[in-house]
Write a protein that holds these residues in place. Structure first.
Motif, PDB file in Angstrom:
ATOM      1  N   GLU A  54       0.906  -1.287  -0.036  1.00 19.40           N
ATOM      2  CA  GLU A  54      -0.035   0.069  -0.012  1.00 19.40           C
ATOM      3  C   GLU A  54       0.865   1.302   0.091  1.00 19.40           C
ATOM      4  OE1 GLU A  54      -3.117   1.262   3.094  1.00 19.40           O
ATOM      5  OE2 GLU A  54      -3.763  -0.596   2.337  1.00 19.40           O
ATOM      6  N   LEU A  55       0.659   2.283  -0.996  1.00 16.55           N
ATOM      7  CA  LEU A  55       1.618   3.410  -0.966  1.00 16.55           C
ATOM      8  C   LEU A  55       0.617   4.750  -0.647  1.00 16.55           C
ATOM      9  CD1 LEU A  55       3.281   2.616  -4.355  1.00 16.55           C
ATOM     10  CD2 LEU A  55       4.309   2.534  -2.257  1.00 16.55           C
ATOM     11  N   TYR A  56       0.860   5.527   0.002  1.00 15.26           N
ATOM     12  CA  TYR A  56       0.328   6.851   0.463  1.00 15.26           C
ATOM     13  C   TYR A  56       1.037   7.828  -0.108  1.00 15.26           C
ATOM     14  CZ  TYR A  56      -2.405   3.854   3.529  1.00 15.26           C
ATOM     15  OH  TYR A  56      -3.225   3.026   4.426  1.00 15.26           O
ATOM     16  N   GLY A  57       0.328   9.074  -0.270  1.00 12.56           N
ATOM     17  CA  GLY A  57       0.770  10.359  -0.715  1.00 12.56           C
ATOM     18  C   GLY A  57      -0.286  11.371  -0.717  1.00 12.56           C
ATOM     19  N   THR A  58       0.247  12.618  -0.868  1.00 12.02           N
ATOM     20  CA  THR A  58      -0.593  13.808  -1.020  1.00 12.02           C
ATOM     21  C   THR A  58      -0.173  14.606  -2.170  1.00 12.02           C
ATOM     22  OG1 THR A  58      -0.845  13.690   1.413  1.00 12.02           O
ATOM     23  CG2 THR A  58      -1.571  15.763   0.383  1.00 12.02           C
ATOM     24  N   VAL A  59      -0.920  15.149  -3.041  1.00 15.51           N
ATOM     25  CA  VAL A  59      -0.551  15.908  -4.105  1.00 15.51           C
ATOM     26  C   VAL A  59      -1.465  17.165  -3.569  1.00 15.51           C
ATOM     27  CG1 VAL A  59      -0.404  16.325  -6.371  1.00 15.51           C
ATOM     28  CG2 VAL A  59      -1.094  13.918  -5.412  1.00 15.51           C
ATOM     29  N   SER A  60      -0.410  18.511  -3.461  1.00 12.55           N
ATOM     30  CA  SER A  60      -0.992  19.677  -3.069  1.00 12.55           C
ATOM     31  C   SER A  60      -0.866  20.782  -4.409  1.00 12.55           C
ATOM     32  CB  SER A  60       0.189  20.414  -2.100  1.00 12.55           C
ATOM     33  OG  SER A  60       0.236  19.442  -0.934  1.00 12.55           O
ATOM     34  N   ASP A  61      -1.419  21.935  -3.929  1.00  9.53           N
ATOM     35  CA  ASP A  61      -1.563  23.019  -5.077  1.00  9.53           C
ATOM     36  C   ASP A  61      -2.016  22.535  -6.455  1.00  9.53           C
ATOM     37  OD1 ASP A  61      -0.221  24.635  -3.074  1.00  9.53           O
ATOM     38  OD2 ASP A  61       1.664  23.861  -3.490  1.00  9.53           O
ATOM     39  N   LEU A  62      -3.285  21.613  -6.409  1.00  9.66           N
ATOM     40  CA  LEU A  62      -3.688  21.204  -7.645  1.00  9.66           C
ATOM     41  C   LEU A  62      -4.152  22.264  -8.316  1.00  9.66           C
ATOM     42  CD1 LEU A  62      -5.227  17.823  -6.471  1.00  9.66           C
ATOM     43  CD2 LEU A  62      -3.110  18.080  -8.101  1.00  9.66           C
ATOM     44  N   PRO A  63      -4.606  22.340  -9.498  1.00 12.92           N
ATOM     45  CA  PRO A  63      -5.333  23.217 -10.391  1.00 12.92           C
ATOM     46  C   PRO A  63      -6.954  23.076  -9.851  1.00 12.92           C
ATOM     47  CG  PRO A  63      -4.522  21.687 -11.848  1.00 12.92           C
ATOM     48  CD  PRO A  63      -3.939  21.606 -10.479  1.00 12.92           C
ATOM     49  N   PRO A  64      -7.799  23.987 -10.060  1.00 14.79           N
ATOM     50  CA  PRO A  64      -9.200  23.966  -9.796  1.00 14.79           C
ATOM     51  C   PRO A  64      -9.702  22.713 -10.276  1.00 14.79           C
ATOM     52  CG  PRO A  64      -8.896  26.156  -9.862  1.00 14.79           C
ATOM     53  CD  PRO A  64      -7.444  25.496 -10.463  1.00 14.79           C
ATOM     54  N   SER A  65      -9.464  22.488 -11.583  1.00 16.91           N
ATOM     55  CA  SER A  65     -10.276  21.515 -12.324  1.00 16.91           C
ATOM     56  C   SER A  65      -9.787  20.082 -11.717  1.00 16.91           C
ATOM     57  CB  SER A  65      -9.825  21.461 -13.925  1.00 16.91           C
ATOM     58  OG  SER A  65      -8.389  21.324 -13.861  1.00 16.91           O
ATOM     59  N   SER A  66      -8.828  19.899 -11.109  1.00 23.14           N
ATOM     60  CA  SER A  66      -8.356  18.728 -10.531  1.00 23.14           C
ATOM     61  C   SER A  66      -8.792  18.320  -9.125  1.00 23.14           C
ATOM     62  CB  SER A  66      -6.918  18.632 -10.560  1.00 23.14           C
ATOM     63  OG  SER A  66      -6.375  18.515 -11.808  1.00 23.14           O
ATOM     64  N   VAL A  67      -9.605  19.409  -8.409  1.00 23.71           N
ATOM     65  CA  VAL A  67     -10.442  19.046  -7.288  1.00 23.71           C
ATOM     66  C   VAL A  67     -11.990  18.893  -7.639  1.00 23.71           C
ATOM     67  CG1 VAL A  67      -8.718  19.978  -5.755  1.00 23.71           C
ATOM     68  CG2 VAL A  67     -10.206  21.384  -6.792  1.00 23.71           C
ATOM     69  N   ASP A  68     -12.286  18.913  -8.815  1.00 21.17           N
ATOM     70  CA  ASP A  68     -13.582  18.771  -9.209  1.00 21.17           C
ATOM     71  C   ASP A  68     -13.784  17.352  -9.445  1.00 21.17           C
ATOM     72  OD1 ASP A  68     -16.368  19.899  -9.884  1.00 21.17           O
ATOM     73  OD2 ASP A  68     -15.581  18.756 -11.749  1.00 21.17           O
ATOM     74  N   ILE A  69     -14.150  16.679  -8.720  1.00 20.94           N
ATOM     75  CA  ILE A  69     -14.290  15.021  -8.826  1.00 20.94           C
ATOM     76  C   ILE A  69     -14.933  14.682 -10.209  1.00 20.94           C
ATOM     77  CG2 ILE A  69     -15.284  13.140  -7.969  1.00 20.94           C
ATOM     78  CD1 ILE A  69     -15.148  13.880  -5.097  1.00 20.94           C
ATOM     79  N   ASP A  70     -15.923  15.295 -10.818  1.00 19.50           N
ATOM     80  CA  ASP A  70     -16.678  14.753 -12.100  1.00 19.50           C
ATOM     81  C   ASP A  70     -15.575  14.997 -13.109  1.00 19.50           C
ATOM     82  OD1 ASP A  70     -19.060  14.112 -11.046  1.00 19.50           O
ATOM     83  OD2 ASP A  70     -19.834  16.228 -11.160  1.00 19.50           O
ATOM     84  N   THR A  71     -14.912  16.172 -13.147  1.00 24.97           N
ATOM     85  CA  THR A  71     -13.775  16.387 -13.991  1.00 24.97           C
ATOM     86  C   THR A  71     -12.811  15.439 -14.005  1.00 24.97           C
ATOM     87  OG1 THR A  71     -14.323  18.835 -13.793  1.00 24.97           O
ATOM     88  CG2 THR A  71     -12.295  18.401 -15.104  1.00 24.97           C
ATOM     89  N   VAL A  72     -12.223  15.212 -12.696  1.00 28.44           N
ATOM     90  CA  VAL A  72     -11.245  14.268 -12.652  1.00 28.44           C
ATOM     91  C   VAL A  72     -11.522  12.853 -13.340  1.00 28.44           C
ATOM     92  CG1 VAL A  72      -9.946  12.965 -10.793  1.00 28.44           C
ATOM     93  CG2 VAL A  72     -10.264  15.253 -10.434  1.00 28.44           C
ATOM     94  N   ILE A  73     -12.822  12.446 -13.144  1.00 29.92           N
ATOM     95  CA  ILE A  73     -13.416  11.191 -13.396  1.00 29.92           C
ATOM     96  C   ILE A  73     -13.311  11.047 -14.883  1.00 29.92           C
ATOM     97  CG2 ILE A  73     -15.596   9.698 -13.968  1.00 29.92           C
ATOM     98  CD1 ILE A  73     -16.267  10.493 -10.882  1.00 29.92           C
ATOM     99  N   ASN A  74     -13.582  12.160 -15.766  1.00 24.63           N
ATOM    100  CA  ASN A  74     -13.628  12.228 -17.233  1.00 24.63           C
ATOM    101  C   ASN A  74     -11.940  12.372 -17.541  1.00 24.63           C
ATOM    102  OD1 ASN A  74     -16.379  12.106 -17.829  1.00 24.63           O
ATOM    103  ND2 ASN A  74     -16.475  14.169 -17.086  1.00 24.63           N
TER     104      ASN A  74
END
Length: 767
Positions: free
Chosen positions: A673-693
């Motif tokens: 199992e690997l863990y990590g946190t991605v910070s300072d994402l663009p707004p589109s990458s925290v909108d779940i529907d956009t990320v799914i597509n």
């Protein structure tokens, strides 16, 4: 006990009558029901006095009722975090009396409760141990291990004044533990994991029983590995000779992992026992003479540890190691040998020549090897500056100018600054005395070991982790998200394949290739891989992506100063971690690229099994793909390495059924199992529907999403990926409303490729 809040009130009256029923079978079943009711409505249980009734049942005449009452109280204590058991002297006697008469599982519950009880003094502890000791002869291994747990816990309270009693108990504990090793392999493994803890706490218990841990030819590999660990913990100067004979025998087995572990065990015995170190080295030298590749490599690794443990004592064997230099091809073995050469450069006549052989492939080596080469070359220079000046200059150039590894670059700059400003300070830093390594045989922290001893016969003792490290507890009375999952499937589950498209394929829209994901086109992340000084005037940027099911290496070619127009190139790839090779070796540039202009080229890549470079055991897969290109116009051949992004290998058939995803997630070991946190994402990458597509366009398939219980604004999304080489990766992404960051948890059975899959997810989020 039906888990519906609205009817819990109506359960109380029948339950109250059942707890006082004449039939003991009804009473023992009702006791378990109280624990279940507490899980739903803890306040109701306290209000109706059910806890007091359970305490009364401990005094019941039927031992099965007593056992179930103890089990129910233990369960309630665990979920509430309160001591509801409250064992008094009277209760203690009732428990000990019931111990002899109830079922084996009832005995386990009672013994576990006794293990949590703290006796008033050593005398009381001794009395309880005397009543518990007969359980060591029980046929059920769970009862035996629970009895061992009670005895070990109470031995601490008996103190040093009762040394005779402790010695007697030590003798009594050995036979039942040895007997467990005659069980089925699965029970053996669990017993061995527990014994591993016991010998760390009290090695004297099994100090004369080392032979029972010698491996049998038909033992499964997981049992053999655990036995080796315990052998190392029990080895002493009395038994080292027979242990070495046994380990030497294991080193001729066919299982490579077991052989490596056996060779490593010989080295650990040397580090642990100073007087036996010479004999261990003798055995290692005999194994080196077998010329078996993986045996030689593992021997070099452990000999380095022996040198670090006993500096300036066994250097006479360095010549033998140097004779086997050509057989080393694994990063760890190379790094170990380079460390030995650098550390003892003044005693090796041709140390600079030996290091020079490694430097020829410096840029292709693993980062660990590069770091050791850099340090060893600097050591060699400080000991013999006249003959190695050119070599150290070359290494520092490679480390600081050619490498993109920040660790290597930083170390190179530090050495360069030290050597150029204060060579004496450099000698003190680089050649200074280093602390000898310690024997790590008993490596668990004492406080953690005490916790785990109290958890013997539970999963904690198998994982060697405290319960809170792998169990998420919830407070009683709070609904569990998973409990309600089945009922809420229609609301929570969203089909990742279709999005808001026509699920019945009306009007020609297909679930698998329709929807918003068509807006997103995959892009190859371009990086500079070759400068004009290397390639006779051609600057190259390269990246990888998948387009219409084809893996492509895309290149931007800048003709900075080539003597002729770039019309055609020939390409060849070295063996790599992905088995990739070009479908065609010819690259045609149409139109030709003249001096001062730029052009693009794409190479279709295919997976070829004989191009797959094996990943060294315990090492992450190397993302680099080494490329050779020939300019057909000039005949010039040049080389470069490009990092492969794993998302270019993801297959379009990577989606999974939700049930299959859950099964796979549960079956994968937590160590993968690997863990990590991605910070300072663009707004589109925290909108779940956009990320799914976006993910779907890159063959990362949506499985399900759900809100995080008791965490407002947080949502968890699950994805699956499968490479064209059939490696599967499962990902859990956690988003929080208003936060431009994402937590990633990735699981896979293909551990060496896990970091690359996690990096691919991070890159897609940032894009």
């Amino acid at each position: 006990c039906i888990r519906v809040d609205r009817i819990t009130e109506y359960l109380c009256e029948p339950l109250s009558r059942a707890l006082r029923d004449e039939d003991p079978y009804v009473r023992k079943t009702a006791a378990v029901c109280v624990a279940k009711l507490y899980d739903i409505a803890p306040d109701l249980v306290a209000e109706r006095g059910f806890l007091e009734t359970l305490h009364d049942l401990i005094s019941d005449s039927n031992p099965s009722v007593v056992a179930n009452a103890v089990a129910a109280l233990s369960e309630i204590a665990e979920s509430s975090g309160k001591d509801v058991m409250k064992i008094s002297a009277a209760v203690l006697q009732k428990l000990l009396a019931a111990l002899n008469e109830c079922t084996e599982w009832g005995q386990v519950f009672i013994l576990d409760s006794l293990a949590k009880y703290t006796p008033a003094d050593g005398r009381e502890a001794e009395g309880i141990i005397e009543r518990v000791t007969p359980r060591l002869q029980h046929a059920n291994s769970a009862v035996v291990m629970s009895a061992v747990k009670v005895i070990l816990s109470y031995m601490e309270l008996m103190g040093s004044s009762n040394s005779d009693a402790i010695r007697a108990l030590t003798r009594k504990l050995a036979p039942p533990l040895v007997t467990l090793l005659n069980s089925e392999p699965e029970i053996q493994y669990v017993a061995l994991r527990n014994i591993n803890l016991i010998v760390q706490k009290r090695p004297h218990i099994l100090e004369n029983e080392i032979k029972v841990f010698f491996c049998k030819y038909n033992d499964p590999i997981y049992v053999k590995m655990e036995k080796l660990e315990i052998i190392i913990k029990l080895v002493s100067e009395k038994n080292i000779d027979q242990v070495l004979l046994e380990l030497k025998e294991y080193s001729t087995e066919v299982d490579v992992d077991f052989v490596r572990k056996s060779v490593s065990a010989i080295g650990r015995c040397a580090v642990k026992l100073e007087r036996a170190a010479e004999r261990c080295i003798g055995v290692l030298l005999e194994l080196i003479q077998t010329k078996v590749n993986y045996v030689v490599q593992e021997s070099v690794i452990v000999i380095k540890d022996i040198f670090r443990r006993y500096p300036n004592r066994y250097e006479s064997i360095i010549a033998t190691l140097c004779d086997n230099l050509d057989t080393l091809d694994e990063p760890l073995a190379k790094a170990s040998m380079i460390w030995i050469i650098g550390e003892y450069a003044e005693r090796i006549d041709n140390a600079d020549e030996l290091l020079d052989t490694f430097l020829e492939t410096f840029e292709e080596e693993d980062p660990a090897v590069q770091l050791q080469l850099l340090t060893a070359t600097v050591k060699c220079f400080l000991k013999n500056p006249e003959d190695t000046q050119d070599m150290v200059q070359r290494v520092l150039d490679l480390a600081t100018e050619e490498s993109d590894n920040p660790d290597l670059r930083d170390r190179g700059f530090i050495y360069w600054r030290l050597l150029s400003t204060d060579p004496e300070a450099a000698k003190m830093v680089v050649l200074g005395d280093k602390p000898v390594i310690e024997d790590d045989t008993f490596r668990l922290d004492p406080s953690l070991l005490n916790i785990l001893i109290g958890q013997i016969a539970t999963l904690s003792s198998v994982y060697h982790k405290p319960p809170e490290a792998f169990v998420v507890r919830r407070a009683a009375g709070i609904a569990n998200d998973e409990d309600d999952e089945e009922d809420e499937d229609d609301e929570e589950y969203e089909d990742g394949a279709g999005g808001d498209g026509d699920l019945l394929d009306i009007g020609g829209m297909n679930i698998s290739d329709g929807g918003a994901s068509s807006m997103y086109e995959t892009k190859a992340p371009m990086n500079k891989v070759c400068g004009p000084e290397k390639s006779n005037g051609i600057e190259i940027y390269a990246g990888f992506r998948q387009l219409n099911g084809t893996i492509r290496m895309e290149m931007q070619l800048n003709n900075v100063g080539s003597p002729a127009d770039i019309q055609g190139l020939a390409i060849q790839l070295n063996k790599n971690s992905f088995g990739l090779s070009p479908a065609s070796q010819q690259i045609v540039c149409n139109p030709p690229i003249s001096a001062g202009s730029s052009g693009t080229a794409a190479v279709e890549l295919v997976v070829t099994p004989n191009m797959l470079a094996p990943v060294p055991t315990g090492q992450p897969a190397n993302p680099q793909i080494q490329v050779a290109i020939k300019n057909m116009a000039t005949g010039n051949v040049f080389y470069f390495a490009a990092n492969f992004n794993l998302d270019a290998l993801f297959s379009s058939d990577g989606t999974m059924e939700r049930s299959a995803f859950i099964e796979s997630w549960k079956s994968i070991d937590d160590r993968n199992e690997l863990y990590g946190t991605v910070s300072d994402l663009p707004p589109s990458s925290v909108d779940i529907d956009t990320v799914i597509n976006k993910f779907k366009a890159n063959n990362v398939f949506f499985i399900a999403r759900r809100p995080v219980p008791n965490a407002e604004g947080q949502e968890v999304v699950y994805f699956s990926m499968r490479t064209v080489t059939q490696m599967e990766f499962l990902a859990e992404l956690t988003f929080k409303q208003g936060v431009t960051a994402c937590k990633i948890c990735l699981k896979t059975e293909n551990a060496p490729y896990g970091p690359l899959a996690k990096l691919a997810i991070e890159s897609l989020l940032r894009s």
